[in-house]
Design a protein around this motif. Structure first.
Motif, mmCIF file in Angstrom:
data_model
loop_
_atom_site.group_PDB
_atom_site.id
_atom_site.type_symbol
_atom_site.label_atom_id
_atom_site.label_comp_id
_atom_site.label_asym_id
_atom_site.label_seq_id
_atom_site.Cartn_x
_atom_site.Cartn_y
_atom_site.Cartn_z
ATOM 1 N N ARG A 1 -45.997 6.386 -22.365
ATOM 2 C CA ARG A 1 -45.211 7.037 -23.418
ATOM 3 C C ARG A 1 -44.326 8.071 -22.737
ATOM 4 O O ARG A 1 -44.782 8.846 -21.906
ATOM 5 N N MET A 2 -43.055 8.053 -23.069
ATOM 6 C CA MET A 2 -42.065 8.988 -22.533
ATOM 7 C C MET A 2 -42.121 9.037 -20.992
ATOM 8 O O MET A 2 -42.295 10.087 -20.388
ATOM 9 N N PRO A 3 -41.976 7.866 -20.335
ATOM 10 C CA PRO A 3 -42.099 7.827 -18.876
ATOM 11 C C PRO A 3 -40.985 8.604 -18.190
ATOM 12 O O PRO A 3 -39.870 8.697 -18.699
ATOM 13 N N SER A 4 -41.311 9.137 -17.018
ATOM 14 C CA SER A 4 -40.310 9.874 -16.249
ATOM 15 C C SER A 4 -39.700 9.019 -15.148
ATOM 16 O O SER A 4 -38.851 9.488 -14.402
ATOM 17 N N GLY A 5 -40.140 7.777 -15.043
ATOM 18 C CA GLY A 5 -39.588 6.882 -14.035
ATOM 19 C C GLY A 5 -39.797 5.434 -14.436
ATOM 20 O O GLY A 5 -40.326 5.139 -15.509
ATOM 21 N N ASP A 6 -39.387 4.524 -13.553
ATOM 22 C CA ASP A 6 -39.518 3.094 -13.809
ATOM 23 C C ASP A 6 -40.980 2.663 -13.725
ATOM 24 O O ASP A 6 -41.762 3.239 -12.955
ATOM 25 N N PRO A 7 -41.357 1.622 -14.464
ATOM 26 C CA PRO A 7 -42.709 1.094 -14.316
ATOM 27 C C PRO A 7 -42.879 0.475 -12.928
ATOM 28 O O PRO A 7 -41.903 0.043 -12.309
ATOM 29 N N ASP A 8 -44.118 0.420 -12.469
ATOM 30 C CA ASP A 8 -44.369 -0.158 -11.150
ATOM 31 C C ASP A 8 -45.209 -1.433 -11.216
ATOM 32 O O ASP A 8 -45.454 -2.071 -10.203
ATOM 33 N N ARG A 9 -45.671 -1.795 -12.413
ATOM 34 C CA ARG A 9 -46.414 -3.036 -12.618
ATOM 35 C C ARG A 9 -45.872 -3.707 -13.867
ATOM 36 O O ARG A 9 -45.477 -3.036 -14.815
ATOM 37 N N PHE A 10 -45.903 -5.041 -13.861
ATOM 38 C CA PHE A 10 -45.290 -5.791 -14.949
ATOM 39 C C PHE A 10 -46.221 -6.883 -15.427
ATOM 40 O O PHE A 10 -46.985 -7.405 -14.624
ATOM 41 N N PRO A 11 -46.147 -7.246 -16.686
ATOM 42 C CA PRO A 11 -45.302 -6.745 -17.756
ATOM 43 C C PRO A 11 -45.621 -5.278 -18.069
ATOM 44 O O PRO A 11 -46.756 -4.837 -17.931
#
Length: 148
Positions: free
Chosen positions: A27-37
């Motif tokens: 929630r309200m991340p400060s950067g890009d995700p590092d795992r997907f999906p």
């Protein structure tokens, strides 16, 4: 007592993080995700909803849910469609229609179109979607920390 917004976001967090196959939820991340999906939720603020009920302020919370899958092409696009459907289901489906907060959450609905794009995250291309939701809830007039 937990404020309505805190309770609402706690339920959103629990439901979106539990979507089968999701490797990253923020929630309200400060950067890009590092795992997907990956799934993200953004608080876009709320505004009063006109209502003549005395002692109550009815509010419409604008929530954006974003989802991302790796790579591109038809397989990734199909995965993105499935991820979007799962997010909508946990928020708007029969089990999610009030987030398990009856009397506090009055309405959850999709607002606007699903937006799909090629997202460059961590210098790699991925597919992503964004979907806006309206969550209507009520508080005591003059005290947004108290449910109505």
């Amino acid at each position: 007592m937990t404020s309505p917004l805190t309770a609402i976001f706690a339920r959103i967090d629990t439901r979106l993080a539990a979507i089968e196959g999701v490797q990253s939820y923020q929630r309200m991340p400060s950067g890009d995700p590092d795992r997907f999906p990956a799934i993200e939720a953004y608080d876009n603020g709320d505004e009063p909803v006109p209502d003549p009920e005395v002692g109550v302020t009815r509010l419409g919370l604008m929530l954006t849910v974003a989802g991302y899958v790796e790579t591109g092409g038809a397989i990734a696009h199909d995965a993105l469609i499935a991820l979007h459907a799962a997010a909508v289901q946990v928020l708007c489906g029969d089990e999610g229609s009030d987030l398990g907060l009856p009397g506090m959450v009055e309405l959850i609905e999709i607002v606007g179109r699903r937006r799909v794009d090629i997202a460059e995250l961590a210098k790699k291309r991925r597919l992503g979607f964004e979907q806006d939701f309206l969550i209507q809830y009520s508080t005591v007039r003059g005290d947004p920390s108290q449910p109505a």
